[in-house]
Design an enzyme around this catalytic site. Structure first.
Site, short mmCIF file in Angstrom:
data_model
loop_
_atom_site.label_atom_id
_atom_site.label_comp_id
_atom_site.label_asym_id
_atom_site.label_seq_id
_atom_site.Cartn_x
_atom_site.Cartn_y
_atom_site.Cartn_z
N ARG A 105 -10.20 1.88 7.51
CA ARG A 105 -11.07 1.96 8.68
C ARG A 105 -10.86 3.24 9.48
O ARG A 105 -9.75 3.73 9.62
CB ARG A 105 -10.82 0.77 9.62
CG ARG A 105 -10.90 -0.57 8.97
CD ARG A 105 -10.74 -1.67 10.01
NE ARG A 105 -10.40 -2.95 9.40
CZ ARG A 105 -10.24 -4.08 10.08
NH1 ARG A 105 -10.39 -4.08 11.38
NH2 ARG A 105 -9.94 -5.19 9.45
N ASN B 134 -6.86 6.25 11.95
CA ASN B 134 -7.36 5.49 10.79
C ASN B 134 -6.25 4.61 10.23
O ASN B 134 -5.05 4.88 10.44
CB ASN B 134 -7.86 6.42 9.69
CG ASN B 134 -6.75 7.24 9.06
OD1 ASN B 134 -6.35 8.28 9.59
ND2 ASN B 134 -6.23 6.78 7.93
N CYS B 135 -6.65 3.55 9.54
CA CYS B 135 -5.71 2.76 8.74
C CYS B 135 -6.10 2.99 7.28
O CYS B 135 -6.71 4.00 6.95
CB CYS B 135 -5.76 1.28 9.13
SG CYS B 135 -7.37 0.52 8.89
N MET B 136 -5.78 2.06 6.40
CA MET B 136 -6.07 2.28 4.99
C MET B 136 -7.57 2.32 4.69
O MET B 136 -8.02 3.06 3.82
CB MET B 136 -5.41 1.17 4.15
CG MET B 136 -3.90 1.23 4.15
SD MET B 136 -3.15 -0.06 3.15
CE MET B 136 -3.66 0.44 1.51
#
Length: 458
Positions: free
Chosen positions: A30, A26-28
């Protein structure tokens, strides 16, 4: 079950089950998933899940936008579910062979520029929390120093403000070291050695040494020089590891790597990084100073298409260099207007649409959009509708033109935008930034209202 666990369970089912997942991260905002079989994911189902604000496919990644904070929680729940579902049976040999073949195919046909920029972004992404914290603290210090806001607070509590200033500036004091460590991890070398190389380039003792009749400059070339040197270091380290005997490799490899890389860095790579860095910062400043309205409009107006392609990641070192070279970053506030334009476009869609689900998505995404996290609005609202995305870009262009014309700059590199960025704007320009935000929202709203869109059916 809580909302995160429910959504995690639904995503696992929609993506084709735990056996179809090759990679999960994951990113911030997504959830990022790479699958084995592209025929199994039910994209229609995934897009309609409660909590999924948008979907995008980048390369081999399925990216589900669930919002800030939620992304990490959902991935944690998914990993827990995956762990509980997996048994101890060995992976069939045919599956291993198929996965290897897929990996080779992806490597063969991957876009080189996209992959290089993704690696570049991976170096700086881990530092984003530090940039956010430092930038906000520096903004608070600047506000507390203003007599019209805090009175004589600065005179009464000088030690408190001094400590806060140290808290806010610490990341910039060790930025090159952090970049060196992360770059070594991304390039496949020793993280500690990457930090050492950056430490050599920034050592104050360099100023006491004269080479070719010129004193050396600590930190010359900034992060550009660090990236060049660490890339060479990682290559040399791996090259030596393949050729040295195991009995001496642990001792000889770091010794030779340090001596050879550091020597080439001081003589060649740091000066080269300095020329590149100076060229970048002078070029950007020249364009903004003399391009005025036009340059600001172009930069902000085309920023969101860059985000869609991933090419915006190449701007990260430029942001860092601008702050290192001049103490301020005029580029980030311009680009921030692109996200603000999304807010205006989304407001227009909210007032026009009769689709209840779309209204719900917009209401959930607007607050974080104002706070500078625009992905839910982009991929959940404006981009799927088409014309509102173009209208948002045009609105952003209006704001970018104003920011450039008024010469608004921030004291941070990157990491935040939207309303929170106002806390980091240089003294005397905060109100201009806020005015540009309001104008941009209005422009995005009007362009969307005039251009219209096809309202999706329930």
């Amino acid at each position: 079950m809580d909302k995160s666990t429910i959504l995690a369970t639904q995503i696992l089912a929609g993506i084709g089950g735990e056996g179809n997942i090759l990679k999960l991260e994951n990113c911030m905002t997504r959830v990022r998933i790479v699958v084995k079989d592209e025929q199994l994911p039910d994209l229609v189902l995934l897009k309609q899940l409660e909590g999924v604000k948008g979907y995008i496919k980048q390369g081999d990644q399925h990216q589900l936008i669930v919002g800030p904070g939620a992304a990490s929680k959902v991935v944690d729940r998914m990993r827990t579910l995956l762990k509980s579902q997996r048994d101890d049976t060995a992976v069939p040999q045919d599956d291993i062979s198929r996965n290897k073949a897929q990996a080779k195919a992806k490597a063969k046909y991957a876009a080189p520029m996209s992959e290089a920029l993704r690696q570049l972004a991976n170096i700086f992404i881990p530092i984003i929390p530090a940039f956010i914290a430092s930038g906000l603290i520096m903004g608070i210090v600047n506000l507390l120093k203003r007599p019209d806001i805090s009175g004589d607070l600065a005179l009464q509590y000088p030690n408190l403000l001094g400590l806060l200033a140290i808290f806010g500036s610490a990341v910039f004091a060790i930025m090159n070291i952090l970049v060196g460590v992360n770059a070594a991890k991304v390039f496949g070398g020793s993280a500690a050695m990457g930090g050492v190389m950056a430490g050599i380039l920034t050592s104050p003792a360099l100023a006491q040494i004269t080479l070719f009749g010129e004193p050396l400059q600590p930190g010359r070339g900034g992060v550009i020089a660090v990236l060049l040197v660490v890339a060479l270091m990682c290559w040399l380290e791996k090259w030596l590891r393949q050729r040295l005997s195991e009995s001496i490799e642990l001792i000889v490899n770091p010794l030779l790597t340090t001596l050879i890389t550091a020597s080439l860095a001081i003589v060649i790579l740091q000066p080269l990084g300095g020329y590149i860095s100076e060229g970048i910062t002078h070029g950007v400043n020249l364009a903004i100073d003399h391009g005025g309205l036009l340059v600001g409009a172009l930069l902000s107006g085309f920023f969101l298409p860059l985000v869609l392609t991933g090419l915006h990641q190449g701007l990260v070192p430029i942001h860092v260099e601008l702050v290192q070279a001049h103490g301020a970053n005029p580029l980030l506030p311009i680009l921030a207007m692109a996200g603000v334009g999304q807010v205006g476009a989304a407001l227009a869609v909210l007032m026009k649409t009769r689709n209840s689900r779309l209204k719900k998505v917009i209401k959930g995404a607007l607050p974080v959009g104002i706070l500078g996290i625009g992905e839910p609005l982009i991929f959940g609202v404006t981009l799927p509708l088409g014309k509102p995305f173009i209208a948002a870009c045009l609105g952003g262009a209006v704001g970018g033109a104003l920011i450039s014309y008024w010469k608004v700059a921030t004291v941070i590199t990157f990491g935040i935008s939207g309303l929170p960025l106002a806390l980091t704007i240089v003294t005397g320009k905060v109100m201009l930034y806020l005015v540009a935000m309001v104008v941009t929202i209005l422009a995005g709203f009007l362009f969307t209202w005039l251009m219209g869109f096809n309202d999706p059916e329930e």
